[in-house]
Design a protein around this motif. Structure first.
Motif, mmCIF file in Angstrom:
data_model
loop_
_atom_site.group_PDB
_atom_site.id
_atom_site.type_symbol
_atom_site.label_atom_id
_atom_site.label_comp_id
_atom_site.label_asym_id
_atom_site.label_seq_id
_atom_site.Cartn_x
_atom_site.Cartn_y
_atom_site.Cartn_z
ATOM 1 N N ALA A 193 2.916 4.047 -10.515
ATOM 2 C CA ALA A 193 4.062 4.292 -10.036
ATOM 3 C C ALA A 193 4.952 3.414 -10.451
ATOM 4 N N SER A 194 6.140 3.316 -11.657
ATOM 5 C CA SER A 194 6.444 1.863 -11.102
ATOM 6 C C SER A 194 5.832 0.507 -11.292
ATOM 7 N N PRO A 195 5.529 0.421 -11.925
ATOM 8 C CA PRO A 195 4.813 -0.749 -11.551
ATOM 9 C C PRO A 195 5.277 -1.838 -11.648
ATOM 10 N N LEU A 196 4.742 -2.627 -11.292
ATOM 11 C CA LEU A 196 5.712 -4.114 -11.430
ATOM 12 C C LEU A 196 5.628 -4.343 -12.923
ATOM 13 N N ARG A 197 6.809 -4.889 -13.706
ATOM 14 C CA ARG A 197 6.324 -5.616 -14.942
ATOM 15 C C ARG A 197 8.738 -5.624 -15.298
ATOM 16 N N PRO A 198 8.276 -6.283 -15.685
ATOM 17 C CA PRO A 198 9.844 -6.492 -16.617
ATOM 18 C C PRO A 198 10.587 -5.693 -17.524
ATOM 19 N N ALA A 199 11.576 -4.972 -17.468
ATOM 20 C CA ALA A 199 12.508 -3.899 -17.645
ATOM 21 C C ALA A 199 12.534 -4.687 -19.932
ATOM 22 N N ASP A 200 12.638 -3.766 -20.635
ATOM 23 C CA ASP A 200 12.165 -4.005 -21.861
ATOM 24 C C ASP A 200 13.294 -5.063 -22.613
ATOM 25 N N ARG A 242 0.744 -1.194 -0.190
ATOM 26 C CA ARG A 242 0.284 -0.310 0.471
ATOM 27 C C ARG A 242 0.616 1.230 -0.021
ATOM 28 N N VAL A 243 1.782 0.996 0.577
ATOM 29 C CA VAL A 243 2.743 2.643 0.645
ATOM 30 C C VAL A 243 3.882 2.772 -0.589
ATOM 31 N N ALA A 244 3.634 1.315 -0.960
ATOM 32 C CA ALA A 244 4.258 1.542 -2.467
ATOM 33 C C ALA A 244 3.707 1.711 -3.421
ATOM 34 N N ALA A 245 2.609 1.777 -2.851
ATOM 35 C CA ALA A 245 1.421 2.366 -4.235
ATOM 36 C C ALA A 245 1.958 4.351 -4.653
ATOM 37 N N LEU A 246 2.505 5.244 -3.588
ATOM 38 C CA LEU A 246 2.460 6.270 -3.847
ATOM 39 C C LEU A 246 3.561 6.606 -4.464
ATOM 40 N N PRO A 247 3.544 7.795 -5.224
ATOM 41 C CA PRO A 247 4.727 8.001 -5.918
ATOM 42 C C PRO A 247 5.678 9.022 -5.503
ATOM 43 N N ALA A 248 5.334 8.877 -4.052
ATOM 44 C CA ALA A 248 6.167 10.742 -3.517
ATOM 45 C C ALA A 248 6.802 9.310 -2.250
ATOM 46 N N VAL A 249 6.241 8.650 -2.144
ATOM 47 C CA VAL A 249 7.143 7.631 -1.083
ATOM 48 C C VAL A 249 7.932 6.932 -2.114
ATOM 49 N N ARG A 250 7.941 6.825 -2.972
ATOM 50 C CA ARG A 250 8.952 5.866 -3.871
ATOM 51 C C ARG A 250 9.730 6.968 -4.667
ATOM 52 N N GLU A 270 -3.938 -14.081 -1.481
ATOM 53 C CA GLU A 270 -3.219 -12.607 -0.641
ATOM 54 C C GLU A 270 -1.981 -12.874 -1.868
ATOM 55 N N ILE A 271 -1.842 -13.447 -2.220
ATOM 56 C CA ILE A 271 -0.680 -13.091 -3.454
ATOM 57 C C ILE A 271 -0.805 -12.775 -4.706
ATOM 58 N N GLU A 272 -2.334 -13.026 -4.681
ATOM 59 C CA GLU A 272 -3.000 -12.610 -6.516
ATOM 60 C C GLU A 272 -3.376 -10.701 -5.709
ATOM 61 N N GLU A 273 -3.546 -10.307 -4.701
ATOM 62 C CA GLU A 273 -4.247 -9.572 -4.383
ATOM 63 C C GLU A 273 -2.855 -8.385 -4.392
ATOM 64 N N ARG A 274 -2.120 -9.164 -4.380
ATOM 65 C CA ARG A 274 -1.167 -8.010 -4.608
ATOM 66 C C ARG A 274 0.037 -7.909 -5.524
ATOM 67 N N ASP A 275 0.062 -9.395 -6.148
ATOM 68 C CA ASP A 275 0.387 -9.220 -7.510
ATOM 69 C C ASP A 275 -0.390 -8.070 -8.117
ATOM 70 N N ARG A 276 -2.050 -7.551 -8.360
ATOM 71 C CA ARG A 276 -2.534 -6.953 -8.753
ATOM 72 C C ARG A 276 -2.149 -5.821 -8.113
ATOM 73 N N ARG A 277 -2.198 -5.087 -7.246
ATOM 74 C CA ARG A 277 -1.933 -3.815 -6.650
ATOM 75 C C ARG A 277 -0.663 -3.488 -7.375
ATOM 76 N N ASP A 278 -0.011 -4.488 -7.004
ATOM 77 C CA ASP A 278 2.054 -4.175 -7.377
ATOM 78 C C ASP A 278 1.934 -3.780 -9.317
ATOM 79 N N SER A 279 1.402 -4.396 -9.679
ATOM 80 C CA SER A 279 1.436 -4.361 -11.559
ATOM 81 C C SER A 279 -0.044 -3.009 -12.144
ATOM 82 N N GLU A 280 -0.628 -2.929 -10.967
ATOM 83 C CA GLU A 280 -2.240 -2.145 -11.893
ATOM 84 C C GLU A 280 -1.496 -0.638 -11.428
#
Ligand code: DC
Length: 229
Positions: free
Chosen positions: A192-199, A104-112, A179-189
């Motif tokens: 700010a810096s969503p979970l995705r592979p670099a090109d 949750r805190v990681a989803a906030l751009p100013a925190v990142r 819980e894992i699937e829910e966290r994947d969703r929040r981290d990917s969606e």
């Protein structure tokens, strides 16, 4: 940042084995290890202790800027020992609840943004293995070797279950998978810096691989690249 950087980024979803693999590779190379997730976990804990709401982006970013987090020696089961002020929080930040708070805190751009330089400071000789979600995309975009580790959600839940049982904690494998699937969703969606592979990341599906096989594979990739001797 120059092309001479000795940085290996290991990104991927929770439970894909990033922590174990990154730490093992860092040991083998004698390099520094950055557990970026621990920073978000400690921030979530500090926020809970100080009763800073997870909606208070400016308050959380201010806390991130002064966060007195430090790292010590490794624990064979828990990874690197983690301290908040002088208090050891290694165990406390590894609960599912702490993982959700971190996400949750990681989803906030100013925190990142507030935690960015602190992560880059780990790039010190002889090199760093950086473990997280956005190591290859945002924190170390020029890293010469980027790995994206995945495993099925079912396998990741199974691994987490085994870890908890080994520690003597109770666990429910279905609840863990949810819980894992829910966290994947929040981290990917998140924006700010969503979970995705670099090109330029190499994707490695570890569902059917043992820890040793993955470590060997990453070591072979590191040795095949010119910056590791
Ligand atoms: O890797 P981990 O499970 O310790 O990470 C905890 C949470 O922190 C994860 O759900 C997402 C967030 N995180 C992040 O957003 N960026 C990172 N580089 C590392 C972790």
């Amino acid at each position: 940042m120059s092309q001479q950087q000795a940085v290996i980024t290991i990104d991927g979803p929770g439970g894909a084995g990033k922590g174990t693999i990154s730490l093992a590779v860092a040991h083998r190379l004698g390099w520094n290890y950055l557990d970026s997730g621990a920073l978000y976990r400690v921030l979530g804990l500090a926020a809970s202790r100080k009763q800073i709401s997870f909606d208070n982006e400016a308050g959380l970013a201010a806390e991130a800027a002064v966060l007195a987090v430090s790292f010590g020696a490794d624990d064979p089961l828990l990874g690197v020992r983690v301290y908040l002020d002088k208090d050891e929080v290694t165990d406390e930040i590894r609960t599912e609840q702490a993982g959700t708070a971190a996400s949750r805190v990681a989803a906030l751009p100013a925190v990142r943004t507030a935690l960015l330089q602190r992560q880059r400071d780990f790039d010190a000789p002889p090199g760093v293995v950086a473990d997280g979600r956005d190591m290859g995309t945002t924190v170390f975009p020029d890293a010469p070797l980027k790995i994206f580790l995945t495993a099925s959600a079912e396998e990741r839940a199974r691994r987490r279950y085994k870890q908890l049982i080994k520690k003597g904690d109770g666990a429910n494998i279905r609840a863990l998978q949810e819980e894992i699937e829910e966290r994947d969703r929040r981290d990917s969606e998140r924006s700010a810096s969503p979970l995705r592979p670099a090109d330029d990341a190499l994707e490695l599906d570890t569902t059917e691989m043992s820890i040793e096989e993955v470590v060997e594979k990453v070591m072979a990739l590191a040795q095949a690249s010119q910056f590791v001797r």
